[in-house]
Design an enzyme around this catalytic site. Sequence first.
Site, short mmCIF file in Angstrom:
data_model
loop_
_atom_site.label_atom_id
_atom_site.label_comp_id
_atom_site.label_asym_id
_atom_site.label_seq_id
_atom_site.Cartn_x
_atom_site.Cartn_y
_atom_site.Cartn_z
CG ASP A 92 -3.75 7.38 3.71
OD1 ASP A 92 -3.50 7.99 2.65
OD2 ASP A 92 -4.85 6.84 3.94
CB THR A 93 -3.90 12.95 5.26
OG1 THR A 93 -2.70 13.01 6.03
CG2 THR A 93 -4.89 13.98 5.80
#
Length: 199
Positions: free
Chosen positions: A79-80
């Site tokens: 996840d970014t």
Amino acid sequence: MGRTTFRLCIMGLFLASESPRRKELLGRIIKDFTVEKAAVEELSAPLLMTPEQMVLANAALKADWVAARHPQDWVLGCDTVVVLENKVYGKPRDLAEAADFLRQFSGREHRVLTGVALWCVARECRSDMVEASHVRFRQLDDPVIAKYLSLVPVLDKAGAYGIQDHGDMLVESVSGELENIIGLPVNALRIRMTELGIL
């Protein structure tokens, strides 16, 4: 649920994401893996968590969903997010919000955090990490923002920009791993996968 299959080793590796950027980046590390999207609802605000805890929680949600279906294999969840003064910026809802994000980043430095969760149920082995990069934006005026949004589809990008897509229009400087800003910390992940015996 979309799925793209590559030739697998005896113990396979699943990427719990359909992001073409992550698929390309992971392909720099290992050629044999399967892409399977995790059907989970991501956390969109830190609540009582730090941004670092939030990206790790989202990465783990994705990895857990796919790992439950493939317990013998390694699963990679990611996840970014973009963080400015502890406010988390995910994917914009529309172009108006995307433009607002870019105005807020104008002339300022923000962090890009990527949470990574590697999980193999059969081995009872889990390895999590968060990588941070820093990005300073140029001073942006509305015509530049409008031009950028006309050139780059941003609604699937955290923070409403992709540094690999006309990033020179926006970005003054970068500190940290460039690939982490795109969506996967390639160098750090290669080291971790080697330590775990995946490579």
